[in-house]
Design a protein around this motif. Structure first.
Motif, mmCIF file in Angstrom:
data_model
loop_
_atom_site.group_PDB
_atom_site.id
_atom_site.type_symbol
_atom_site.label_atom_id
_atom_site.label_comp_id
_atom_site.label_asym_id
_atom_site.label_seq_id
_atom_site.Cartn_x
_atom_site.Cartn_y
_atom_site.Cartn_z
ATOM 1 N N CYS A 132 0.503 4.169 5.392
ATOM 2 C CA CYS A 132 0.560 2.918 4.643
ATOM 3 C C CYS A 132 1.994 2.407 4.588
ATOM 4 C CB CYS A 132 -0.026 3.071 3.248
ATOM 5 S SG CYS A 132 0.712 4.325 2.223
ATOM 6 N N HIS A 133 2.106 1.109 4.380
ATOM 7 C CA HIS A 133 3.397 0.435 4.278
ATOM 8 C C HIS A 133 3.305 -0.605 3.176
ATOM 9 C CE1 HIS A 133 4.881 2.181 8.016
ATOM 10 N NE2 HIS A 133 3.665 1.992 8.480
ATOM 11 N N ARG A 134 4.441 -0.901 2.586
ATOM 12 C CA ARG A 134 4.482 -1.909 1.520
ATOM 13 C C ARG A 134 4.059 -3.269 2.080
ATOM 14 N NH1 ARG A 134 7.184 -1.638 -3.379
ATOM 15 N NH2 ARG A 134 8.217 0.237 -2.646
ATOM 16 N N PHE A 135 3.221 -3.977 1.334
ATOM 17 C CA PHE A 135 2.808 -5.338 1.665
ATOM 18 C C PHE A 135 3.811 -6.245 0.979
ATOM 19 C CE2 PHE A 135 -0.100 -9.062 0.958
ATOM 20 C CZ PHE A 135 -0.369 -9.326 2.287
ATOM 21 N N SER B 101 -5.807 10.966 -5.875
ATOM 22 C CA SER B 101 -4.955 10.804 -4.709
ATOM 23 C C SER B 101 -3.505 10.795 -5.160
ATOM 24 C CB SER B 101 -5.269 9.506 -3.970
ATOM 25 O OG SER B 101 -4.547 9.470 -2.757
ATOM 26 N N GLN B 102 -2.634 11.041 -4.207
ATOM 27 C CA GLN B 102 -1.206 10.965 -4.475
ATOM 28 C C GLN B 102 -0.553 10.198 -3.336
ATOM 29 O OE1 GLN B 102 1.482 14.473 -4.217
ATOM 30 N NE2 GLN B 102 1.840 14.013 -6.388
ATOM 31 N N PHE B 103 0.236 9.211 -3.688
ATOM 32 C CA PHE B 103 0.991 8.429 -2.721
ATOM 33 C C PHE B 103 2.422 8.937 -2.763
ATOM 34 C CE2 PHE B 103 -2.610 5.979 -3.967
ATOM 35 C CZ PHE B 103 -3.002 5.303 -2.826
ATOM 36 N N VAL B 104 2.932 9.405 -1.620
ATOM 37 C CA VAL B 104 4.285 9.951 -1.551
ATOM 38 C C VAL B 104 5.102 9.062 -0.625
ATOM 39 C CG1 VAL B 104 5.696 11.940 -0.949
ATOM 40 C CG2 VAL B 104 3.421 12.282 -1.933
ATOM 41 N N PHE B 105 6.248 8.623 -1.115
ATOM 42 C CA PHE B 105 7.107 7.733 -0.341
ATOM 43 C C PHE B 105 8.148 8.547 0.410
ATOM 44 C CE2 PHE B 105 5.208 5.282 -3.626
ATOM 45 C CZ PHE B 105 4.884 4.100 -2.992
ATOM 46 N N SER C 95 -2.419 -7.042 12.064
ATOM 47 C CA SER C 95 -1.936 -5.774 11.522
ATOM 48 C C SER C 95 -2.813 -4.607 11.971
ATOM 49 C CB SER C 95 -1.920 -5.827 9.992
ATOM 50 O OG SER C 95 -1.521 -4.576 9.469
ATOM 51 N N ARG C 96 -2.184 -3.465 12.227
ATOM 52 C CA ARG C 96 -2.926 -2.236 12.543
ATOM 53 C C ARG C 96 -3.392 -1.533 11.273
ATOM 54 N NH1 ARG C 96 0.129 0.659 17.565
ATOM 55 N NH2 ARG C 96 0.093 -1.143 18.935
ATOM 56 N N LEU C 97 -3.012 -2.078 10.128
ATOM 57 C CA LEU C 97 -3.394 -1.523 8.831
ATOM 58 C C LEU C 97 -4.348 -2.525 8.173
ATOM 59 C CD1 LEU C 97 0.176 -0.330 7.830
ATOM 60 C CD2 LEU C 97 -1.652 1.031 8.847
ATOM 61 N N PRO C 98 -5.657 -2.322 8.322
ATOM 62 C CA PRO C 98 -6.636 -3.349 7.960
ATOM 63 C C PRO C 98 -6.971 -3.493 6.476
ATOM 64 C CG PRO C 98 -7.756 -1.442 8.855
ATOM 65 C CD PRO C 98 -6.275 -1.180 8.981
ATOM 66 N N TYR C 99 -6.404 -2.649 5.612
ATOM 67 C CA TYR C 99 -6.737 -2.723 4.188
ATOM 68 C C TYR C 99 -5.492 -2.942 3.343
ATOM 69 C CZ TYR C 99 -11.146 -0.691 5.675
ATOM 70 O OH TYR C 99 -12.333 -0.465 6.305
ATOM 71 N N VAL D 145 1.559 -3.201 -3.926
ATOM 72 C CA VAL D 145 0.510 -3.470 -2.948
ATOM 73 C C VAL D 145 0.931 -2.833 -1.635
ATOM 74 C CG1 VAL D 145 -0.804 -5.237 -1.720
ATOM 75 C CG2 VAL D 145 -0.090 -5.636 -4.085
ATOM 76 N N LEU D 146 0.015 -2.040 -1.067
ATOM 77 C CA LEU D 146 0.275 -1.351 0.190
ATOM 78 C C LEU D 146 -0.745 -1.766 1.239
ATOM 79 C CD1 LEU D 146 0.768 2.248 -1.238
ATOM 80 C CD2 LEU D 146 2.565 0.642 -0.592
ATOM 81 N N LYS D 147 -0.290 -1.837 2.494
ATOM 82 C CA LYS D 147 -1.199 -1.997 3.633
ATOM 83 C C LYS D 147 -1.560 -0.584 4.068
ATOM 84 C CE LYS D 147 1.885 -4.182 6.073
ATOM 85 N NZ LYS D 147 2.549 -4.925 7.160
ATOM 86 N N THR D 148 -2.854 -0.318 4.303
ATOM 87 C CA THR D 148 -3.278 1.035 4.660
ATOM 88 C C THR D 148 -4.234 1.031 5.847
ATOM 89 O OG1 THR D 148 -5.206 1.082 3.206
ATOM 90 C CG2 THR D 148 -3.112 1.750 2.241
ATOM 91 N N ARG D 149 -4.311 2.190 6.489
ATOM 92 C CA ARG D 149 -5.213 2.365 7.630
ATOM 93 C C ARG D 149 -6.650 2.607 7.162
ATOM 94 N NH1 ARG D 149 -3.753 2.881 12.537
ATOM 95 N NH2 ARG D 149 -1.665 3.561 12.020
#
Length: 99
Positions: free
Chosen positions: A52-55, A93-97, A22-26, A37-41
Motif C-alpha cells: 500500500c501507498h499513501r493516497f 490488522s496492523q499497518f507498518v510504515f 493505478s496498480r493498487l485498485p482499492y 487514506v491508503l491505496k492498496t492491492r
C-alpha cells in the motif's frame, strides 16, 4: 497516540481507487485523528502483507464503496497502526510504515 472506540467512531471504509491507471485498485480510510487514506492491492490483508501507498488526494466524494465496517480500535504506535474491526473474521490488522 490516537485511539478511537466503537461508539461514535468513524468507520473503516474500503472503496475502489478512482485512479484507473493505478496498480493498487482499492482505497482504505483509516479513522485516525488525522484521517489516513491508503491505496492498496487488496481490500484486507487476508493472508499476508498487502502493498500500500499513501493516497495523496482527498477522499473521493463519489467513491464506489466496497465495505464499511465499525471500528473497535484504531491506534498509532510509532511506525505502526493497529486496527480492530467489529466483525467475526479477519478483524485485526496492523499497518507498518517502512521506507
Amino acid at each position: 497516540m490516537s485511539v478511537r472506540l466503537a461508539s461514535g467512531a468513524a468507520p473503516f471504509v474500503v472503496a475502489r481507487n478512482p485512479q484507473a491507471d493505478s496498480r493498487l485498485p482499492y482505497l482504505v480510510r483509516l479513522p485516525l485523528e488525522r484521517e489516513l487514506v491508503l491505496k492498496t492491492r487488496a481490500p484486507w490483508p487476508a493472508t499476508a502483507r498487502v502493498d500500500c501507498h499513501r493516497f495523496e488526494e482527498p477522499w473521493p466524494g463519489d467513491a464506489e464503496i466496497v465495505e464499511k465496517t465499525r471500528v473497535l480500535l484504531c491506534r498509532r504506535r510509532g511506525a505502526a497502526i493497529d486496527l480492530v474491526l467489529d466483525r467475526p473474521r479477519q478483524s485485526r490488522s496492523q499497518f507498518v510504515f517502512t521506507r
